[in-house]
Every structure is written in C-alpha cells, then in structure tokens.
Scaffold this active site. Structure first.
Site, PDB file in Angstrom:
ATOM      1  N   ARG A 240      97.461   6.951  30.981  1.00  0.00           N
ATOM      2  CA  ARG A 240      96.653   6.050  31.798  1.00  0.00           C
ATOM      3  C   ARG A 240      96.107   6.833  32.973  1.00  0.00           C
ATOM      4  O   ARG A 240      96.754   7.765  33.464  1.00  0.00           O
ATOM      5  CB  ARG A 240      97.504   4.902  32.366  1.00  0.00           C
ATOM      6  N   GLU A 269      88.571   4.524  35.877  1.00  0.00           N
ATOM      7  CA  GLU A 269      87.625   4.572  34.763  1.00  0.00           C
ATOM      8  C   GLU A 269      86.903   3.224  34.609  1.00  0.00           C
ATOM      9  O   GLU A 269      87.463   2.186  34.979  1.00  0.00           O
ATOM     10  CB  GLU A 269      88.353   4.961  33.455  1.00  0.00           C
ATOM     11  N   HIS A 287      88.429   7.363  26.767  1.00  0.00           N
ATOM     12  CA  HIS A 287      89.532   6.438  26.437  1.00  0.00           C
ATOM     13  C   HIS A 287      89.417   5.948  24.977  1.00  0.00           C
ATOM     14  O   HIS A 287      89.283   4.757  24.704  1.00  0.00           O
ATOM     15  CB  HIS A 287      89.545   5.246  27.417  1.00  0.00           C
TER      16      HIS A 287
END
Ligand code: DGY
Length: 331
Positions: A240, A269, A287
């Site tokens: 993360r 993000e 991601h």
C-alpha cells in the site's frame, strides 16, 4: 417483497452487476466517477449495502450519515479504507476479498522484481526513444535474481507466494520479517528463515513489501531504513502507499543509495510523487498487482457473494469484523 437497496460505488464487470440485480435494487456508478466523501455519503442515502473497492472511505462520519447501512463488501483484500472499530461499534459488517488474488498478486510481485532488477522498463524506454545504436558490454547491466537473497516484509499469503516463487523457482535464499513468525511447516514450504527487521534490511538483495497498511505501518520504510539497505539492493512495494516514504525513496534512488525500486502503490495515489517520475531507476505501475481478468472477476464475485449471503441471512464468506450474527437477526 422489496429488494434491499445497494450502492455499487465503482464501475464493475457487467456480469457482476447483472448478478447483483437478481438480488438487489442496485444503484451503479457506471461512469466510475471518483466521488468526494460528501458525494459518496449522498449516494449512500437509503442504501443497506455497499460494494466498494480499496478507496471508498467507511469511517465514523460516513456511518453517522448513513444509518441504513448494514454491510460494506469490498472487492479488495486490503481494507485500510474501512475504519473497522467504527464499523463494529455501529454494527456494520465489513467483508473483504482475500485468497482469490493471492497467486496473481504474487506473480506480479515477482514480475515487478524482475523488471526492476533487470532494468526492463528503463531499457525499453531507451530503445523506443531511438537511442540504441550499438551493443555494449555493460549496457543496462542489472542485478541477478537467481541465487540472491530475497527479503520479504509481511509474510501473509501473498508474501508466502512470493517466497515460494523465489525459493523453488529461482534458487533464492529467502529471509522474512513479520509481526508473528510462521509455523515451522509453513517456513519449510517457503524455505524461509525468520530474521529481525534490521537483519532483513541489511541482508536482502531484493526486498519485497507485502504488509498491510495501518497507522502503525505508516512509513515503515523511510530514510533510516533505506540507509540500512545494500547499495546494490532493490525495493519492491506491492502493499500500500504510505508504507514507504516516497519522498525519501526518491532521494535514495537519485543518490544511488539503493540500486532500484519497483512500485505498484503510492502515497496519495493516483498522484505519484513528482520526484519518482524523474528518477530512471524505478519501475512504476498503476496499482495493478491483482489485475488479471479471472482474478478481478473472482474478487468482484466474492464481494457479491458476501452481500448475497448476508441479505439471505447466511454467514458471509469473508467477514473482517464480528457483527454478522447481530445483523442477521435484523436483516
Ligand atoms: C487489494 O485487493 O487490496 C488490491 O490492492 C487491489 O486494491
């Protein structure tokens, strides 16, 4: 009988929407608009359930403003967008999507490690830019994978998948650090040895981060930790954003204090720290570690299964908190 009302907070595969529509009165976010918190709260009014991904916040404000909400089913495994204590206090069930993405995400972690250590993205950009005029002896010379020391921080299911790939596929020596040590059977399956965090940082040739994000894991890797790593080491973050201090990492990469990094997740993000965009020795992906069609479908189906089970009075498949029995009586 009226169907329960649910909000599907992000665009999803049409077959999942069709499945949900058989059971629920569904409001969909067809354009995949990124709602602000007030917009999300407005969309949630009158809904008993919500289907989320990893971004939508479920916290005390949202829970207070949405008293009809009984279940939040995420199609992600990471649930740092859910305030689990506040949800439990409000009697709202949280579910996530573990297991179905483990192997796919471990594949990706390994792919990112290889792309980073062997400078695949950097050399491809060079070639596409028309800069390749001749072969040379040290052109894009990188780091080996086989036979090297693979360090894993966070040895859950995905960490174990990466360890097995490294140990069995590439003859790597695997070391790991985790909140709790694996039992000896799992350690043997992964051919992994438990070490302190300091030893992990100092010894790994390639360090892969797979730990969950929480306030306690914020900036687990910052300037001090990067300084402990080998100057030849690579760092991979598929966990993360926020686990790595991205500004500190950009400095370490620019000053070659570590060799390279591969990142799939970022602080704040989809924004990426501007300094990371200008250093060459980092591979950046948006991601996508769990993103294959079969796996994303399985993740979405699992979130749908949880909603369907809950509103049919059955046990949810993958609960995070422990309110399902109380809610089943009311649902
Ligand atoms: C997850 O499932 O947590 C992945 O990071 C996708 O968000």
């Amino acid at each position: 009988m009226n169907k329960p009302k649910i909000l599907v907070a992000r665009a999803i595969f049409p077959e999942i929407t069709a499945r949900l529509q058989q059971h629920f009165d569904v409001t969909s976010n067809l354009t995949d608009e990124l709602w602000s918190k007030p917009q999300f709260i407005a969309q949630l009014q009158g809904k008993q359930g919500v289907f989320t991904a990893a971004r939508e916040p479920i916290d005390a404000d949202v829970l207070a403003a949405c008293p009809d909400l009984k279940i939040c089913a995420s199609m992600a495994v990471g649930f740092n967008n859910f305030d689990i204590d506040a949800m439990t206090k409000a009697g709202v069930l949280a579910t996530n999507a573990p297991d179905v993405l483990t192997e796919t995400t471990a594949d990706f972690g390994f792919a990112l490690l290889m792309a980073t250590a062997r400078r695949i993205a950097e050399s491809e950009h060079y070639l596409r830019a028309g800069k390749w005029i001749q072969w040379s002896h040290d052109q894009f010379a990188g780091r080996d994978i086989h036979g090297c020391i693979l360090g894993i921080l966070g040895m859950g299911r995905i960490g174990q998948g990466i360890a097995k790939r490294g140990a069995h596929g590439f003859g790597m020596k695997v070391i790991y650090h985790n909140r709790s040590r694996l039992d000896t059977t799992l350690e043997a399956q992964c051919k992994a040895s438990y070490v302190s965090k300091q030893e992990l940082l100092e010894t790994a040739d390639h360090l892969v981060l797979v730990l969950p994000y929480s306030p306690a894991s914020h900036h687990t890797i910052g300037t001090a930790e990067l300084a402990l790593m080998k100057p030849t080491a690579t760092l991979i973050n598929i966990a993360r954003g926020g686990i790595v201090d991205d500004a500190a990492l950009a400095v370490a990469l620019r000053e070659k204090r570590i060799a390279a990094a591969g990142l799939d997740v970022y602080e704040g993000e989809p924004k990426v720290h501007p300094d990371l965009l200008t250093v060459p020795n980092v591979v950046l992906t948006p991601h996508i570690a769990s993103s294959t069609f079969p796996t994303r479908l399985a993740m979405a189906n699992l979130a749908a299964d949880n909603l369907i089970a809950f509103f049919s009075g059955k046990d949810p498949l993958t609960p995070i908190n422990n309110v399902q029995l109380a809610m089943k009586k009311e649902a």
